[in-house]
Scaffold this motif. Structure first.
Motif, PDB file in Angstrom:
ATOM      1  N   TRP A  73       0.819  -1.212   0.000  1.00  0.00           N
ATOM      2  CA  TRP A  73       0.000   0.000   0.000  1.00  0.00           C
ATOM      3  C   TRP A  73       0.854   1.264   0.000  1.00  0.00           C
ATOM      4  CZ3 TRP A  73       0.065   3.791   3.732  1.00  0.00           C
ATOM      5  CH2 TRP A  73       0.633   3.462   4.969  1.00  0.00           C
ATOM      6  N   THR A  74       2.120   1.173   0.478  1.00  0.00           N
ATOM      7  CA  THR A  74       2.976   2.359   0.411  1.00  0.00           C
ATOM      8  C   THR A  74       3.318   2.687  -1.037  1.00  0.00           C
ATOM      9  OG1 THR A  74       5.038   1.091   0.663  1.00  0.00           O
ATOM     10  CG2 THR A  74       3.965   1.856   2.675  1.00  0.00           C
ATOM     11  N   GLY A  75       3.412   1.646  -1.882  1.00  0.00           N
ATOM     12  CA  GLY A  75       3.632   1.889  -3.300  1.00  0.00           C
ATOM     13  C   GLY A  75       2.454   2.591  -3.944  1.00  0.00           C
ATOM     14  N   TRP A  76       1.241   2.120  -3.610  1.00  0.00           N
ATOM     15  CA  TRP A  76       0.049   2.773  -4.147  1.00  0.00           C
ATOM     16  C   TRP A  76      -0.066   4.214  -3.625  1.00  0.00           C
ATOM     17  CZ3 TRP A  76      -2.117   0.995  -8.223  1.00  0.00           C
ATOM     18  CH2 TRP A  76      -2.142  -0.386  -8.477  1.00  0.00           C
ATOM     19  N   LEU A  77       0.309   4.415  -2.353  1.00  0.00           N
ATOM     20  CA  LEU A  77       0.266   5.763  -1.802  1.00  0.00           C
ATOM     21  C   LEU A  77       1.231   6.682  -2.537  1.00  0.00           C
ATOM     22  CD1 LEU A  77      -0.735   7.782   0.286  1.00  0.00           C
ATOM     23  CD2 LEU A  77       0.977   6.887   1.888  1.00  0.00           C
ATOM     24  N   LYS A  78       2.412   6.178  -2.851  1.00  0.00           N
ATOM     25  CA  LYS A  78       3.367   6.984  -3.598  1.00  0.00           C
ATOM     26  C   LYS A  78       2.835   7.328  -4.984  1.00  0.00           C
ATOM     27  CE  LYS A  78       7.750   5.736  -1.434  1.00  0.00           C
ATOM     28  NZ  LYS A  78       9.128   5.285  -1.664  1.00  0.00           N
ATOM     29  N   LEU A  79       2.157   6.369  -5.622  1.00  0.00           N
ATOM     30  CA  LEU A  79       1.571   6.650  -6.932  1.00  0.00           C
ATOM     31  C   LEU A  79       0.513   7.752  -6.837  1.00  0.00           C
ATOM     32  CD1 LEU A  79       1.150   3.082  -8.510  1.00  0.00           C
ATOM     33  CD2 LEU A  79       2.827   4.842  -9.105  1.00  0.00           C
ATOM     34  N   VAL A  80      -0.331   7.662  -5.814  1.00  0.00           N
ATOM     35  CA  VAL A  80      -1.368   8.690  -5.624  1.00  0.00           C
ATOM     36  C   VAL A  80      -0.728  10.052  -5.368  1.00  0.00           C
ATOM     37  CG1 VAL A  80      -3.243   9.462  -4.134  1.00  0.00           C
ATOM     38  CG2 VAL A  80      -3.105   7.057  -4.821  1.00  0.00           C
ATOM     39  N   LEU A  81       0.276  10.083  -4.487  1.00  0.00           N
ATOM     40  CA  LEU A  81       0.954  11.348  -4.193  1.00  0.00           C
ATOM     41  C   LEU A  81       1.655  11.889  -5.438  1.00  0.00           C
ATOM     42  CD1 LEU A  81       2.464  10.455  -0.701  1.00  0.00           C
ATOM     43  CD2 LEU A  81       0.599  12.064  -1.154  1.00  0.00           C
ATOM     44  N   GLY A  82       2.237  10.995  -6.228  1.00  0.00           N
ATOM     45  CA  GLY A  82       2.888  11.431  -7.454  1.00  0.00           C
ATOM     46  C   GLY A  82       1.905  12.065  -8.426  1.00  0.00           C
ATOM     47  N   PRO A 132      -1.407  23.261   1.094  1.00  0.00           N
ATOM     48  CA  PRO A 132      -1.514  22.009   0.323  1.00  0.00           C
ATOM     49  C   PRO A 132      -0.228  21.601  -0.391  1.00  0.00           C
ATOM     50  CG  PRO A 132      -3.479  23.339   0.013  1.00  0.00           C
ATOM     51  CD  PRO A 132      -2.518  24.189   0.793  1.00  0.00           C
ATOM     52  N   LYS A 133       0.481  22.562  -0.985  1.00  0.00           N
ATOM     53  CA  LYS A 133       1.695  22.218  -1.717  1.00  0.00           C
ATOM     54  C   LYS A 133       2.751  21.621  -0.783  1.00  0.00           C
ATOM     55  CE  LYS A 133       1.645  26.360  -3.429  1.00  0.00           C
ATOM     56  NZ  LYS A 133       1.975  27.635  -4.081  1.00  0.00           N
ATOM     57  N   ASN A 134       2.990  22.298   0.316  1.00  0.00           N
ATOM     58  CA  ASN A 134       3.987  21.786   1.252  1.00  0.00           C
ATOM     59  C   ASN A 134       3.524  20.511   1.937  1.00  0.00           C
ATOM     60  OD1 ASN A 134       5.898  23.693   0.736  1.00  0.00           O
ATOM     61  ND2 ASN A 134       5.973  24.521   2.795  1.00  0.00           N
ATOM     62  N   LEU A 135       2.229  20.442   2.248  1.00  0.00           N
ATOM     63  CA  LEU A 135       1.708  19.248   2.905  1.00  0.00           C
ATOM     64  C   LEU A 135       1.926  18.017   2.038  1.00  0.00           C
ATOM     65  CD1 LEU A 135       0.201  17.969   5.260  1.00  0.00           C
ATOM     66  CD2 LEU A 135      -1.953  18.520   4.103  1.00  0.00           C
ATOM     67  N   LEU A 136       1.686  18.137   0.747  1.00  0.00           N
ATOM     68  CA  LEU A 136       1.907  17.014  -0.166  1.00  0.00           C
ATOM     69  C   LEU A 136       3.376  16.589  -0.154  1.00  0.00           C
ATOM     70  CD1 LEU A 136      -0.205  17.604  -3.397  1.00  0.00           C
ATOM     71  CD2 LEU A 136      -0.226  15.596  -1.915  1.00  0.00           C
ATOM     72  N   LEU A 137       4.276  17.571  -0.153  1.00  0.00           N
ATOM     73  CA  LEU A 137       5.702  17.254  -0.164  1.00  0.00           C
ATOM     74  C   LEU A 137       6.140  16.607   1.148  1.00  0.00           C
ATOM     75  CD1 LEU A 137       7.109  20.473  -1.892  1.00  0.00           C
ATOM     76  CD2 LEU A 137       6.898  18.193  -2.886  1.00  0.00           C
ATOM     77  N   VAL A 138       5.630  17.130   2.271  1.00  0.00           N
ATOM     78  CA  VAL A 138       6.015  16.584   3.571  1.00  0.00           C
ATOM     79  C   VAL A 138       5.461  15.172   3.751  1.00  0.00           C
ATOM     80  CG1 VAL A 138       5.828  16.888   6.071  1.00  0.00           C
ATOM     81  CG2 VAL A 138       6.240  18.869   4.611  1.00  0.00           C
ATOM     82  N   VAL A 139       4.207  14.953   3.374  1.00  0.00           N
ATOM     83  CA  VAL A 139       3.624  13.606   3.440  1.00  0.00           C
ATOM     84  C   VAL A 139       4.386  12.649   2.529  1.00  0.00           C
ATOM     85  CG1 VAL A 139       1.573  12.241   2.904  1.00  0.00           C
ATOM     86  CG2 VAL A 139       1.341  14.392   4.143  1.00  0.00           C
ATOM     87  N   SER A 140       4.756  13.128   1.345  1.00  0.00           N
ATOM     88  CA  SER A 140       5.547  12.295   0.439  1.00  0.00           C
ATOM     89  C   SER A 140       6.892  11.948   1.058  1.00  0.00           C
ATOM     90  CB  SER A 140       5.752  13.025  -0.897  1.00  0.00           C
ATOM     91  OG  SER A 140       4.522  13.301  -1.535  1.00  0.00           O
ATOM     92  N   GLY A 141       7.490  12.925   1.764  1.00  0.00           N
ATOM     93  CA  GLY A 141       8.756  12.652   2.446  1.00  0.00           C
ATOM     94  C   GLY A 141       8.611  11.611   3.527  1.00  0.00           C
ATOM     95  N   GLY A 142       7.545  11.704   4.315  1.00  0.00           N
ATOM     96  CA  GLY A 142       7.307  10.702   5.349  1.00  0.00           C
ATOM     97  C   GLY A 142       7.090   9.319   4.779  1.00  0.00           C
ATOM     98  N   THR A 143       6.378   9.251   3.660  1.00  0.00           N
ATOM     99  CA  THR A 143       6.149   7.963   3.002  1.00  0.00           C
ATOM    100  C   THR A 143       7.454   7.375   2.476  1.00  0.00           C
ATOM    101  OG1 THR A 143       3.942   8.736   2.338  1.00  0.00           O
ATOM    102  CG2 THR A 143       4.819   6.803   1.200  1.00  0.00           C
ATOM    103  N   ALA A 144       8.312   8.228   1.916  1.00  0.00           N
ATOM    104  CA  ALA A 144       9.600   7.768   1.403  1.00  0.00           C
ATOM    105  C   ALA A 144      10.473   7.228   2.532  1.00  0.00           C
ATOM    106  CB  ALA A 144      10.311   8.909   0.677  1.00  0.00           C
ATOM    107  N   MET A 215       8.257  10.385  -7.294  1.00  0.00           N
ATOM    108  CA  MET A 215       7.290   9.628  -6.510  1.00  0.00           C
ATOM    109  C   MET A 215       6.635   8.538  -7.339  1.00  0.00           C
ATOM    110  SD  MET A 215       7.402  10.587  -3.400  1.00  0.00           S
ATOM    111  CE  MET A 215       5.932   9.814  -2.759  1.00  0.00           C
ATOM    112  N   LEU A 216       6.317   8.838  -8.580  1.00  0.00           N
ATOM    113  CA  LEU A 216       5.708   7.833  -9.446  1.00  0.00           C
ATOM    114  C   LEU A 216       6.690   6.676  -9.682  1.00  0.00           C
ATOM    115  CD1 LEU A 216       3.941  10.159 -12.040  1.00  0.00           C
ATOM    116  CD2 LEU A 216       2.831   8.694 -10.359  1.00  0.00           C
ATOM    117  N   GLY A 217       7.960   7.016  -9.924  1.00  0.00           N
ATOM    118  CA  GLY A 217       8.960   5.973 -10.119  1.00  0.00           C
ATOM    119  C   GLY A 217       9.138   5.118  -8.867  1.00  0.00           C
TER     120      GLY A 217
END
Length: 223
Positions: A73-82, A132-144, A215-217
């Motif tokens: 599911w972390t992969g799917w989350l990264k795809l969604v965030l991407g 929203p812009k920063n939140l997406l980046l920070v959430v993406s960072g946490g997921t990574a 993120m997509l990659g």
């Protein structure tokens, strides 16, 4: 830990170069309460980014697959965030100003001269972890971070701290310049403010496009 820092570092740099928070700090540094307001803003920003990236990394890292690798599911989350980052990049690019005209600043910038330290700290929280812009980046960072070191709480916490420190460098730099040079920094800071306001949309569009691709990659590699 090294993998978590390496995976999240590009996203932290994305937060670092976000123009509007830097412009906010610059405006505070030319206001009456320059020192107290700017320091309060940086503190609010740093703590907000650290809290969000840490919580996301710990929550996502608690779900690991049977072979101790990242959960699917972390992969799917990264795809969604991407995809979300990609859509935001397109929106920013389409909203960029044409020509050399400086776009009107957000209305809250006009009130910065009247800010107190608590309001400055609150603005730091809003721009660092609610925007929203920063939140997406920070959430993406946490997921990574979670995907790189799943289940390792110590490594996750340290990687989150490094992420927050790097992400805060952009708003810290004008404050360091101000404390180092005093009034002589006014001209440099004003030029920086004008350039970042004028090019905010283009900077964020290119940056979000690059990070969306990453993120997509990453999401595809997990799946």
């Amino acid at each position: 830990m090294g993998a978590a820092i390496g995976q999240s570092l590009p996203l932290a740099v994305g937060v670092l170069v976000s123009p509007l928070p830097i412009v906010a700090v610059v405006l505070m540094l030319v206001s009456e309460r320059a020192r107290s307001n700017a320091l309060a803003f940086v503190a609010g920003w740093f703590l907000a980014v650290l809290a969000v990236v840490g919580v996301v990394a710990l929550v996502a890292g608690s779900a690991v697959s049977d072979d101790d690798g990242p959960a699917a599911w972390t992969g799917w989350l990264k795809l969604v965030l991407g995809v979300l980052l990609l859509l935001l990049a397109v929106r920013q690019w389409r909203a960029r100003p044409r020509g050399a005209t400086e776009p009107p600043p957000p209305r809250w910038m006009a009130a910065i001269d009247r800010f107190t330290p608590p309001r400055s700290a609150g603005l730091g929280v809003l721009l660092g972890a609610v925007n929203p812009k920063n939140l997406l980046l920070v959430v993406s960072g946490g997921t990574a971070i979670a995907a790189a070191d799943p289940g390792d709480t110590g490594a996750t916490a340290l990687a989150a701290l490094v992420f927050a420190l790097v992400a805060s460098a952009g708003v810290v730099a004008p404050v360091v310049l101000y404390f180092a040079t005093g009034d002589r920094a006014a001209g440099v800071l004003d030029e920086l403010r004008s350039w970042m306001v004028r090019n905010n949309a283009a900077i964020m569009a290119v940056l979000l496009l690059v990070l969306a691709t990453k993120m997509l990659g990453d999401g595809i590699s997990v799946l």
